[in-house]
Design a protein around this motif. Structure first.
Motif, PDB file in Angstrom:
ATOM      1  N   PRO A 271       0.817  -1.223   0.000  1.00 57.72           N
ATOM      2  CA  PRO A 271       0.000   0.000   0.000  1.00 57.72           C
ATOM      3  C   PRO A 271       0.849   1.272   0.000  1.00 57.72           C
ATOM      4  O   PRO A 271       0.370   2.346  -0.334  1.00 57.72           O
ATOM      5  CB  PRO A 271      -0.798  -0.117   1.312  1.00 57.72           C
ATOM      6  CG  PRO A 271      -0.020  -1.067   2.162  1.00 57.72           C
ATOM      7  CD  PRO A 271       0.682  -2.006   1.228  1.00 57.72           C
ATOM      8  N   ASN A 272       2.135   1.138   0.354  1.00 57.19           N
ATOM      9  CA  ASN A 272       2.996   2.329   0.434  1.00 57.19           C
ATOM     10  C   ASN A 272       3.601   2.717  -0.918  1.00 57.19           C
ATOM     11  O   ASN A 272       4.060   3.835  -1.098  1.00 57.19           O
ATOM     12  CB  ASN A 272       4.150   2.086   1.414  1.00 57.19           C
ATOM     13  CG  ASN A 272       3.648   1.620   2.763  1.00 57.19           C
ATOM     14  OD1 ASN A 272       2.607   2.091   3.213  1.00 57.19           O
ATOM     15  ND2 ASN A 272       4.358   0.690   3.381  1.00 57.19           N
TER      16      ASN A 272
ATOM     17  N   ALA B 124       3.173   5.405 -10.449  1.00 58.53           N
ATOM     18  CA  ALA B 124       3.937   6.656 -10.434  1.00 58.53           C
ATOM     19  C   ALA B 124       5.415   6.382 -10.727  1.00 58.53           C
ATOM     20  O   ALA B 124       6.076   7.143 -11.439  1.00 58.53           O
ATOM     21  CB  ALA B 124       3.795   7.348  -9.079  1.00 58.53           C
ATOM     22  N   ILE B 125       5.927   5.269 -10.199  1.00 63.15           N
ATOM     23  CA  ILE B 125       7.338   4.923 -10.435  1.00 63.15           C
ATOM     24  C   ILE B 125       7.546   4.627 -11.916  1.00 63.15           C
ATOM     25  O   ILE B 125       8.483   5.124 -12.556  1.00 63.15           O
ATOM     26  CB  ILE B 125       7.744   3.705  -9.577  1.00 63.15           C
ATOM     27  CG1 ILE B 125       7.717   4.088  -8.092  1.00 63.15           C
ATOM     28  CG2 ILE B 125       9.121   3.193  -9.990  1.00 63.15           C
ATOM     29  CD1 ILE B 125       7.925   2.906  -7.150  1.00 63.15           C
TER      30      ILE B 125
ATOM     31  N   ASP C  51       9.151  -2.874   0.899  1.00 64.95           N
ATOM     32  CA  ASP C  51       8.733  -1.836  -0.049  1.00 64.95           C
ATOM     33  C   ASP C  51       9.800  -1.612  -1.120  1.00 64.95           C
ATOM     34  O   ASP C  51       9.489  -1.265  -2.259  1.00 64.95           O
ATOM     35  CB  ASP C  51       8.438  -0.525   0.690  1.00 64.95           C
ATOM     36  CG  ASP C  51       7.186  -0.618   1.539  1.00 64.95           C
ATOM     37  OD1 ASP C  51       6.347  -1.513   1.270  1.00 64.95           O
ATOM     38  OD2 ASP C  51       7.044   0.200   2.474  1.00 64.95           O
ATOM     39  N   ASN C  52      11.077  -1.807  -0.732  1.00 60.54           N
ATOM     40  CA  ASN C  52      12.148  -1.680  -1.729  1.00 60.54           C
ATOM     41  C   ASN C  52      11.963  -2.664  -2.873  1.00 60.54           C
ATOM     42  O   ASN C  52      12.179  -2.329  -4.036  1.00 60.54           O
ATOM     43  CB  ASN C  52      13.516  -1.940  -1.078  1.00 60.54           C
ATOM     44  CG  ASN C  52      13.931  -0.829  -0.152  1.00 60.54           C
ATOM     45  OD1 ASN C  52      14.075   0.315  -0.573  1.00 60.54           O
ATOM     46  ND2 ASN C  52      14.103  -1.152   1.125  1.00 60.54           N
ATOM     47  N   LEU C  53      11.566  -3.884  -2.524  1.00 60.20           N
ATOM     48  CA  LEU C  53      11.352  -4.906  -3.561  1.00 60.20           C
ATOM     49  C   LEU C  53      10.241  -4.497  -4.513  1.00 60.20           C
ATOM     50  O   LEU C  53      10.383  -4.591  -5.734  1.00 60.20           O
ATOM     51  CB  LEU C  53      10.938  -6.227  -2.917  1.00 60.20           C
ATOM     52  CG  LEU C  53      11.986  -7.225  -2.510  1.00 60.20           C
ATOM     53  CD1 LEU C  53      11.284  -8.488  -2.053  1.00 60.20           C
ATOM     54  CD2 LEU C  53      12.921  -7.551  -3.667  1.00 60.20           C
ATOM     55  N   HIS C  54       9.125  -4.043  -3.941  1.00 59.41           N
ATOM     56  CA  HIS C  54       7.992  -3.645  -4.782  1.00 59.41           C
ATOM     57  C   HIS C  54       8.406  -2.499  -5.706  1.00 59.41           C
ATOM     58  O   HIS C  54       8.057  -2.479  -6.893  1.00 59.41           O
ATOM     59  CB  HIS C  54       6.803  -3.238  -3.912  1.00 59.41           C
ATOM     60  CG  HIS C  54       6.165  -4.401  -3.215  1.00 59.41           C
ATOM     61  ND1 HIS C  54       5.255  -5.226  -3.832  1.00 59.41           N
ATOM     62  CD2 HIS C  54       6.344  -4.909  -1.977  1.00 59.41           C
ATOM     63  CE1 HIS C  54       4.882  -6.179  -2.982  1.00 59.41           C
ATOM     64  NE2 HIS C  54       5.537  -6.014  -1.857  1.00 59.41           N
TER      65      HIS C  54
END
Ligand SMILES: [Zn+2]
Ligand SMILES: [Zn+2]
Length: 396
Positions: free
Chosen positions: A196-197, A202-203, A293-296
């Motif tokens: 969710p973060n 957008a990335i 979150d880094n992985l996502h």
């Protein structure tokens, strides 16, 4: 003239398939570490003619790529300009074709020299075999003439610039590997794991919006590495032929292992550069609340690089990761060039999957992290499955 020609190479990004198309071909972004390592792997295999294999793939792919970007009414000057432009736009460096008709080409900058000197040390032989193949293909596309190009001086051995001679009178035609469009099984719509973060869209939009094409030197310095846009066809031809040539010498397992290891190293290098870049700091770092979150975020970035529409299915932080890819370029390329395979073929994604976990959860230098996770492809589109699936686990 240059602006008109550049317009032909405008990026088309397909948001549904995550493919980047430049000048009519799917291109894949990789860094100089990866490109130099696969070159070393293929050319360094004593049992086969790796250099010949690489040159032949480059000439075949770029004869077609340049031809697709020439128009019938282009003057000879425009044709040579387009040959120079395609090379530098993709990020390989600069080539000067002003004396090509006299049999000489010089190159004041080279992605391959940068890549070699960055990690693999000094050499006593020229390194730009990819450029020899590019030039053979491009000269054929531009003028219809079959030639042999040899690099006689190279910056990798201390020369001021790379210099190539063009030998005329070649009779052997440029090969064209037969290919058939692959009919794929429809991929099921899986519910992928998301954070969710992390705003993946957008990335992807930010990375797709970056000017990832050659600067005045024809190079693409970004994220602390040199990037290049390379046709998927090139990567596929070299890896398929490398594995086949090695298999003929009972070295198939080694060949696959080496390709996976190159990707594992590349994954860590490129993604470490990305995670310490100003672009990451500005856009992505504020989204990171937990290590996962880094992985996502990194998977979103790799989808914007054209690697293959892959997504996280399950993940235990620090321990394991499962990814699925719906259209990896390696699997699709295999199906087009060879049909159905008897085993998985996506070495790049397999290696990168391990590299991702090693980077996000590993400790110490990249060399110390290497090999701390294992990755395997348990099913592959190239063997008729609807998806490629990668399983990564910590080595205990
Ligand atoms: Zn060189
Ligand atoms: Zn696969």
């Amino acid at each position: 003239m240059r602006a008109t020609l550049t317009g032909r190479l405008a990026l088309v990004y397909n948001a549904e398939t995550y493919r980047r198309v430049v000048g009519g071909k799917d291109v894949i972004i990789h860094c100089h570490h990866y490109n130099s390592r696969i070159q070393r792997t293929i050319e360094g295999a004593a049992e086969i003619d790796g250099r010949g294999l690489l040159v032949a793939a480059a000439e075949e792919v770029f004869a077609e790529h340049l031809a697709a970007n020439l128009r019938e009414d282009d003057s000879m000057a425009s044709r040579w300009a387009m040959a120079e432009l395609l090379y530098s736009h993709l990020g390989y460096g600069c080539i000067d074709l002003s004396r090509v008709e006299q049999g000489e080409v010089v190159a004041p900058s080279s992605h391959f020299v940068e890549g070699w000197l960055a990690g693999l040390g000094q050499r006593d032989a020229p390194v730009c075999s990819f450029t020899e193949g590019y030039l053979q293909g491009a000269i054929f596309a531009a003028s219809g003439e079959l030639v042999r190009v040899r690099e006689v001086e190279c910056m990798a051995t201390g020369a001021a610039r790379c210099r190539f001679t063009v030998e005329r009178g070649r009779e052997e035609p440029i090969a064209r590997a037969p290919r058939a469009p692959a009919t794929l099984a429809a991929a099921p719509q899986s519910a992928y794991l998301r954070s969710p973060n992390v705003d993946e869209e957008a990335i992807i939009a930010a990375v797709v919006g970056m000017p990832i094409y050659g600067n005045l030197d024809g190079l693409i310095p970004a994220f602390g590495v040199y990037l290049a846009n390379t046709p998927a066809d090139f990567y596929n031809l070299v890896s398929i032929r490398f594995v086949e040539a090695m298999a003929a010498r009972r070295r198939e397992k080694t060949a696959r292992r080496l390709l996976i290891e190159d990707a594992e190293t590349c994954g860590m290098n490129t993604f470490r550069g990305i995670m310490s870049s100003t672009e990451w700091e500005g856009l992505i770092a504020p989204m990171i609340r937990a290590p996962a979150d880094n992985l996502h975020a990194l998977v979103a970035v790799s989808n914007a690089l054209g690697w293959g529409d892959w997504h996280i299915c399950s993940h235990t932080p620090g321990l394991s990761l499962t990814l699925e890819s719906r259209s990896g370029y390696e699997a699709l390329g295999y199906r087009e060039y060879r049909g159905v395979a008897d085993q998985p073929c996506c070495s790049m994604l397999t290696g990168v999957a391990a590299g991702l976990m090693e980077l996000v959860y590993g400790e110490g230098t990249l060399a110390e992290r290497f090999g701390t996770f294992t990755s395997s492809e348990s099913s592959c589109i190239c063997s008729g499955e609807p998806l490629c699936r990668f399983e990564v686990e910590r080595v205990v």
